[in-house]
Scaffold this active site. Structure first.
Site, PDB file in Angstrom:
ATOM      1  N   LYS A 296      43.087  38.908  31.636  1.00 51.48           N
ATOM      2  CA  LYS A 296      42.523  37.715  32.281  1.00 51.48           C
ATOM      3  C   LYS A 296      42.513  36.560  31.278  1.00 51.48           C
ATOM      4  O   LYS A 296      41.984  36.694  30.175  1.00 51.48           O
ATOM      5  CB  LYS A 296      41.093  38.038  32.684  1.00 51.48           C
ATOM      6  CG  LYS A 296      40.682  37.557  34.045  1.00 51.48           C
ATOM      7  CD  LYS A 296      39.305  38.127  34.348  1.00 51.48           C
ATOM      8  CE  LYS A 296      38.714  37.521  35.571  1.00 51.48           C
ATOM      9  NZ  LYS A 296      37.320  37.940  35.741  1.00 51.48           N
TER      10      LYS A 296
HETATM   11  C1  E4P Z   1      35.992  36.813  38.793  1.00 48.68           C
HETATM   12  O1  E4P Z   1      36.812  37.590  38.368  1.00 48.68           O
HETATM   13  C2  E4P Z   1      34.743  36.455  38.104  1.00 48.68           C
HETATM   14  O2  E4P Z   1      34.374  37.514  37.277  1.00 48.68           O
HETATM   15  C3  E4P Z   1      33.557  36.213  39.018  1.00 48.68           C
HETATM   16  O3  E4P Z   1      33.890  36.302  40.372  1.00 48.68           O
HETATM   17  C4  E4P Z   1      32.685  35.073  38.608  1.00 48.68           C
HETATM   18  O4  E4P Z   1      31.758  34.761  39.594  1.00 48.68           O
HETATM   19  P1  E4P Z   1      30.360  34.048  39.369  1.00 48.68           P
HETATM   20  O5  E4P Z   1      30.486  32.643  39.839  1.00 48.68           O
HETATM   21  O6  E4P Z   1      29.408  34.831  40.239  1.00 48.68           O
HETATM   22  O7  E4P Z   1      30.021  34.159  37.906  1.00 48.68           O
END
Ligand code: E4P
Length: 215
Positions: free
Chosen positions: A84
């Protein structure tokens, strides 16, 4: 649309995996930090043993060289690890370099369709638009999914659209209808998704009737 779990908590992953609904898992530095004292590599490898699908592990470096270095290391941990990287030009460089080595990437923190188009052109395997965080600033997060789907369809792009930052079960339904390939959900939201008061009332009535049946 596939369902991923958005957590680094092994208990939550074990439980949701037993429901048979999980196609993958996403983690990020915030989610990892919540698991106090957990070793990153050991956690990712344990997740990969619990869920047979893409497991996203996020890089910490901000420069392409650092992201590539970390990506090459994470990719050794398990064949299902997806690297990522953020939606930045340094992230694009890392996606491009890693793709040349057949290493799959998930481009995260995507907030507009142009970032999504560029990530795909660089060779991203997954793009992660953050629906909930877009809603938070008063803009329609689901519309972002719809626009990326339109852009990808117009260009014949195969990069998978992963609806991220999911806040409630309705986000899951709307993501699917807007054309997302995957929704990554917090454990609580996946639990809520199966809850319905009429299901509970129905179970109660069936049990009561069963207990009062005539012999
Ligand atoms: C995606 O891969 C992220 O880890 C995640 O959805 C972040 O979401 P949040 O806005 O709840 O932190």
């Amino acid at each position: 649309m596939q369902l991923y779990l958005d957590t680094a908590n092994l208990g939550e992953i074990r439980e949701a995996a037993s429901w048979g609904v999980l196609s993958g898992v996403t983690t990020n530095p915030t989610l990892m930090a919540r698991e106090k004292g957990a070793d990153f590599q050991a956690t990712i490898q344990e997740i990969a043993s619990l869920v047979d699908g893409p497991i996203s592990a996020e890089t910490i470096a901000l420069d392409a060289e650092g992201m590539i270095r970390e990506g090459l290391e994470y990719a050794q941990w398990h064949p299902n690890v997806i690297i990522k990287v953020p939606s930045t030009t340094e992230g694009l460089k890392a996606v491009y370099a890693l793709a040349k080595q057949n290493i799959r990437t998930n481009v995260t923190l995507c907030f507009n369709p142009i970032q999504a188009l560029m990530a795909a052109r660089a060779g991203a395997f997954i793009i992660s638009p953050f629906v909930g965080r877009v809603d938070d600033i008063g803009v329609d997060g689901i519309q972002l999914i719809r626009e990326i789907r339109g852009v990808y369809n117009a260009g014949g792009i195969q990069t998978r659209i992963l609806s991220a930052s999911i806040r409630h079960p309705r986000h899951i339904v709307e993501s699917a209808l807007a054309g997302a390939d995957i929704a990554t959900c917090p454990y609580k939201v996946l639990q809520q998704a199966m809850q319905h008061p009429l299901t509970d009332i129905g179970i109660e009535r069936f049990l009561a009737d069963w207990q009062h049946r005539q012999a």
